[in-house]
Motif scaffolding. Structure first.
Motif, mmCIF file in Angstrom:
data_model
loop_
_atom_site.group_PDB
_atom_site.id
_atom_site.type_symbol
_atom_site.label_atom_id
_atom_site.label_comp_id
_atom_site.label_asym_id
_atom_site.label_seq_id
_atom_site.Cartn_x
_atom_site.Cartn_y
_atom_site.Cartn_z
ATOM 1 N N TRP A 107 0.816 -1.203 0.000
ATOM 2 C CA TRP A 107 0.000 0.000 0.000
ATOM 3 C C TRP A 107 0.859 1.266 0.000
ATOM 4 O O TRP A 107 1.896 1.343 0.664
ATOM 5 C CB TRP A 107 -0.907 0.041 1.231
ATOM 6 N N ARG A 108 0.397 2.260 -0.762
ATOM 7 C CA ARG A 108 1.021 3.590 -0.759
ATOM 8 C C ARG A 108 -0.081 4.638 -0.778
ATOM 9 O O ARG A 108 -1.180 4.378 -1.293
ATOM 10 C CB ARG A 108 1.878 3.809 -1.997
ATOM 11 N N PRO A 109 0.184 5.830 -0.270
ATOM 12 C CA PRO A 109 -0.785 6.916 -0.404
ATOM 13 C C PRO A 109 -0.970 7.264 -1.883
ATOM 14 O O PRO A 109 -0.151 6.880 -2.723
ATOM 15 C CB PRO A 109 -0.118 8.078 0.353
ATOM 16 N N PRO A 110 -2.034 7.989 -2.223
ATOM 17 C CA PRO A 110 -2.280 8.342 -3.629
ATOM 18 C C PRO A 110 -1.126 9.093 -4.283
ATOM 19 O O PRO A 110 -0.916 8.984 -5.489
ATOM 20 C CB PRO A 110 -3.536 9.212 -3.555
ATOM 21 N N VAL A 111 -0.386 9.873 -3.489
ATOM 22 C CA VAL A 111 0.778 10.587 -4.023
ATOM 23 C C VAL A 111 1.969 10.342 -3.104
ATOM 24 O O VAL A 111 1.808 10.067 -1.919
ATOM 25 C CB VAL A 111 0.516 12.109 -4.132
ATOM 26 N N GLY A 112 3.161 10.404 -3.688
ATOM 27 C CA GLY A 112 4.369 10.329 -2.869
ATOM 28 C C GLY A 112 5.128 9.029 -2.920
ATOM 29 O O GLY A 112 6.292 8.971 -2.533
#
Length: 221
Positions: free
Chosen positions: A111-116
């Motif tokens: 999982w990753r945030p939508p940006v970054g």
């Protein structure tokens, strides 16, 4: 002392993945040792107890993209409203054991945030972990290399995004070779506490030093 790989390609990606997994496993151990009183204590996230922060941290592991889109629609497209609603709901529904296990069981989750990207995923886990451990007065846990890797990403844009106001302030780490900002007011502290400032938090009194410290304490103006 452990250092961040200078290679911007495979070596650094592998290092960040390792740090994400380590962060989640370490936090799972912290969570497993918390008392019921600690689980229900305030965190550094305004309006959230420790259990709401823990529930929020594992939302991305437990909810599919389709479910997240549906939840966002139910919240009128407001991401912050959605996050708050889900955190409160899941914190009430999940046991403390389940909240701790959610971190350990998903240590390697992509999982990753939508940006970054990956570094943002590490920041998400580390900063929210500090929201809990610093608020509870627990011993420092973050390795300096992990913290400074996140501090290296601090820019005027990220400060604006997280609502961090450090105009006229120079942040100086006492346990790492890192500083940021210009101005007449110096604020010195451990790198992990300065990381919290860069993400718009205020910290308990006594963790910072310097003429500008009061501006960033929980009781500051």
């Amino acid at each position: 002392m452990e250092t961040v790989p200078q290679n911007q390609d495979t070596g650094q990606i592998h290092w960040i993945r390792e740090q994400i997994a380590a962060e989640r496993r370490e936090l799972a151990e912290v969570f497993a040792a918390l008392t019921s009183e600690q689980w229900n204590s305030p965190s550094l996230c305004g309006g959230w107890r420790v259990r709401e922060v823990a529930a929020h941290m594992s939302t991305g592991f437990r909810h599919s993209t389709a479910r997240t889109v549906l939840e966002l629609a139910r919240s009128g497209g407001n991401v912050h409203r959605m996050a708050d609603r889900i955190a409160r709901r899941d914190a009430a529904a999940m046991t403390e054991r389940e909240l701790a296990a959610a971190m350990a069981d998903h240590a390697d989750h992509p999982w990753r945030p939508p940006v970054g990207g990956r570094i943002a995923a590490l920041a998400h886990d580390a900063v929210h972990g500090l929201d809990i451990t610093v608020a509870l007065g627990l011993p420092a846990r973050l390795p300096v290399a992990r913290t400074t890797a996140l501090l290296a990403g601090v820019t005027p844009r990220t400060l604006r995004f997280f609502g961090a106001r450090i105009d006229g302030v120079r942040l100086e780490a006492t346990d790492a070779d890192w500083c940021y900002g210009h101005g007449p007011l110096a604020v010195a502290g451990r790198a992990e506490h300065l990381l919290l400032l860069a993400y718009g938090r205020r910290v308990p009194e006594g963790l910072l030093a310097g003429p500008g410290a009061g501006r960033f304490t929980a009781d500051g103006a």
